[in-house]
Design an enzyme around this catalytic site. Structure first.
Site, PDB file in Angstrom:
ATOM      1  N   HIS A  32      37.134  62.156  66.377  1.00 17.10           N
ATOM      2  CA  HIS A  32      36.203  61.411  67.233  1.00 17.10           C
ATOM      3  C   HIS A  32      35.875  62.139  68.531  1.00 17.10           C
ATOM      4  O   HIS A  32      34.840  61.884  69.159  1.00 17.10           O
ATOM      5  CB  HIS A  32      36.772  60.025  67.527  1.00 17.10           C
ATOM      6  CG  HIS A  32      35.743  58.989  67.896  1.00 17.10           C
ATOM      7  ND1 HIS A  32      34.538  59.293  68.493  1.00 17.10           N
ATOM      8  CD2 HIS A  32      35.742  57.643  67.756  1.00 17.10           C
ATOM      9  CE1 HIS A  32      33.844  58.183  68.694  1.00 17.10           C
ATOM     10  NE2 HIS A  32      34.543  57.173  68.260  1.00 17.10           N
ATOM     11  N   ASP A  81      20.430  59.025  53.260  1.00 16.70           N
ATOM     12  CA  ASP A  81      19.974  59.139  51.874  1.00 16.70           C
ATOM     13  C   ASP A  81      20.006  60.604  51.444  1.00 16.70           C
ATOM     14  O   ASP A  81      19.210  61.419  51.912  1.00 16.70           O
ATOM     15  CB  ASP A  81      18.552  58.570  51.769  1.00 16.70           C
ATOM     16  CG  ASP A  81      17.935  58.709  50.385  1.00 16.70           C
ATOM     17  OD1 ASP A  81      18.610  59.234  49.475  1.00 16.70           O
ATOM     18  OD2 ASP A  81      16.768  58.318  50.229  1.00 16.70           O
TER      19      ASP A  81
END
Length: 459
Positions: free
Chosen positions: A164, A381
C-alpha cells in the site's frame, strides 16, 4: 450450496517473477511523506471475478494478462523494484527491474458456484490469492503479487496484492487500466494515461511545521484491551442499497438528510459498531474517514500521479456522546472532520510524519472507513467484459486487522447500485452489530433479531 461452504481445488504453477518487457532504469526513487506513514505499511488485496466470453474463446487469460503486465511495467517500472528503508525510516524504491510475482492457476469450480451477489468473505481466498512464503514483508520483497485463476466455465479470477505504500486505490486502478489497454492492443501504444511520479509534491516542508491538531495520530494507551482480539474475528458483508440508505436517512433531522451517502452510512456504522463493542461510557471512540485529497491541491496534482494522496481526518466522541445523542450529533462531527482536509492539512500531515517518526494512526477504539466505490475497480476490463465483482478482497485488512472497513461498489440483479461493506468483529459483537443495523434499516439486513442489545440508555 452456500458460497461460504464451497469447496474446490486450486492447482497453481510455480510463482514466477514477471519483469518489465524491456530494460528499465536502475535508480532510487523516494516515496512521499504521505506514502510512508506506518498505517500504509501493509499489503492491500483486490479480487476481480470475470465471466466466460465466447468472443475470447481462443485467448488464454493467463497469457494475455501476463504479457500485458510485462508491457505495463515498462512504464510503471517502480512496481518492479524493491522497497528499502533509509535514515529516519524514510522509504525509497530501488528500481531493480526484478519484477512482480505472478501465479498461473486453475480451479475445478465454475463461477456460478460462488453464488449470486458476490461479496467478501470469499471461500478459499487464501487459495485464490496465495501468500507466497517470504513475499508479504513490506521491505525487500516484490511490491505486487498477482494470481490469475482459470475456472471450469471459461471465466477467471484476477487477484492482486499491492504494497500500500506504493499507491492508494486510485493509483492502483490507474495501473490496472494500463494493463487492460495493453491486453486489448498488444502494447502497440503507451497507456492513455502516462504514470507520473512527483512524490516530492507530498513531502514535508523545510522546516516542517504542524499546523493542525491531528488527533488521528494521537498516542492512546490500550488500557482496557479495546483493540479487537484477532482470535475471535467474525467476518461478514452487508449490502446497502437505495432502500437501506433511505431508511437510514429517516433517523436524521430534516436539515441533515441531504448529507452524502458516505456520511450517512459512516455515522450509522460507527454508532452500531460502538454499541456492539460495549465500551465504557467515558471511553473515546474514533472514526477515521479516508479522504482522497487529490482535488485539494493548487496547482492540482498531475493526471497520472499514482502515489498515495489520502488523509485520515478523525471524529472523536465518547461512547456516551456517540450513543446517547441523536444520530445527527455524530453526523455533524463526521462532516466537520471531512471538511478539515485541505492542501494545508496534507502539508501538516507530511510535516508530522517527519517530526514524529512516521506514526501509525490511532488504532485503539478506532473505526477506519475507506470508500472505494468510486475508485474504478468495477470498470477494469481485460477484454472479457467488466467484472461480476471487483474490489477489496476482504474486510479488516491492514497493519492492525479488524480496524479498517472498505465500501465496495456493486449492482443488484436489476442493475441498481449497492454498497458492499465487509465488517470484522468479535463473534458476539457481530450479533449485536447486525441487530443494531437492522433497527436502522427496518430489518432489511440479516436474519438475526437479538434481544441482548447494548442499549444507548445504559450510557
Amino acid at each position: 450450496m452456500a458460497a461460504s461452504s464451497l469447496k474446490f481445488t486450486v492447482r497453481r504453477r510455480v510463482p514466477e517473477l514477471l519483469a518489465p518487457a524491456k530494460p528499465t532504469s536502475h535508480e532510487f526513487k523516494q516515496l512521499s511523506d504521505i506514502d510512508d506513514q506506518d498505517g500504509l505499511r501493509f499489503q492491500f488485496p483486490v479480487i476481480q471475478f470475470y465471466r466466460h466470453d465466447s468472443r475470447m474463446a481462443d485467448r488464454d487469460p493467463c497469457g494475455v494478462v501476463r504479457e500485458a503486465l510485462a508491457r505495463s511495467l515498462v512504464y510503471y517500472y517502480p512496481f518492479a523494484g524493491r522497497l528499502r528503508e533509509g535514515p529516519k525510516r524514510k522509504l525509497l524504491v530501488e528500481c531493480t527491474g526484478e519484477g512482480v510475482l505472478f501465479i498461473e492457476a486453475d480451479a475445478d469450480v465454475k463461477l456460478e458456484q460462488f453464488g449470486e451477489g458476490l461479496q467478501p468473505p470469499f471461500p478459499l481466498l487464501e487459495e485464490l490469492l496465495y501468500d507466497v512464503p517470504g513475499s508479504g514483508e513490506v521491505l525487500n520483497t516484490p511490491l505486487m503479487l498477482i494470481q490469475l485463476t482459470r475456472l471450469l466455465c471459461g471465466g477467471f479470477i484476477f487477484a492482486l496484492r499491492l504494497n500500500h505504500t506504493m499507491s492508494d486505490a486510485a493509483g492502483l486502478v490507474q495501473f490496472m487500466e494500463a494493463v487492460t489497454e495493453m491486453a486489448k492492443t498488444g502494447g502497440i501504444a503507451p497507456p492513455s494515461v502516462l504514470p507520473v511520479w512527483e512524490r516530492e509534491r507530498l513531502n514535508a516542508r523545510k522546516p516542517p511545521r504542524v499546523t493542525f491538531v491531528h488527533r488521528e495520530y494521537e498516542l492512546v494507551p490500550d488500557t482496557k484491551g479495546t483493540i479487537i482480539p484477532l482470535n475471535d474475528l467474525a467476518h461478514r458483508s452487508f449490502i446497502f442499497g437505495r432502500e437501506q440508505i433511505t431508511a437510514m436517512r429517516k433517523h436524521f433531522p430534516p436539515h441533515l438528510r441531504s448529507s452524502s451517502t458516505f456520511e450517512i452510512l459512516t455515522t450509522c456504522l460507527w454508532r452500531c459498531r460502538t454499541i456492539a463493542l460495549s465500551p465504557d461510557p467515558d471511553e473515546e471512540m474514533r472514526v477515521l474517514c479516508c479522504v482522497n485529497a487529490r482535488s485539494k491541491f493548487d496547482p492540482p496534482l498531475p493526471v497520472g500521479f499514482y502515489g498515495n494522496c489520502v488523509a485520515f481526518p478523525v471524529a472523536v466522541l465518547t461512547a456516551r456522546e456517540l450513543c446517547g445523542n441523536p444520530l445527527g450529533y455524530a453526523l455533524q462531527k463526521v462532516k466537520a472532520a471531512k471538511a478539515e482536509v485541505t492542501e494545508e492539512y496534507m502539508r501538516s500531515v507530511a510535516d508530522l510524519m517527519v517530526l514524529k517518526g512516521r506514526p501509525h494512526f490511532t488504532a485503539v477504539r478506532t473505526f477506519v472507513v475507506s470508500d472505494n466505490t468510486h475508485a474504478g475497480f468495477t470498470e477494469v476490463d481485460f477484454g472479457w467484459g467488466k467484472p461480476v465483482f471487483g474490489g477489496v478482497a476482504e474486510g479488516g485488512v491492514g497493519a492492525i486487522p479488524g480496524v479498517i472497513t472498505f465500501y465496495i461498489a456493486s449492482r443488484n440483479s436489476e442493475g441498481e447500485k449497492n454498497i458492499i461493506v465487509p465488517v470484522s468483529l468479535p463473534g458476539l459483537a457481530m450479533d449485536k452489530f447486525v441487530s443494531e443495523i437492522e433497527s436502522l434499516t427496518g430489518g432489511a439486513i440479516g436474519e438475526e433479531n437479538l434481544s441482548n442489545k447494548f442499549s444507548p440508555s445504559a450510557l
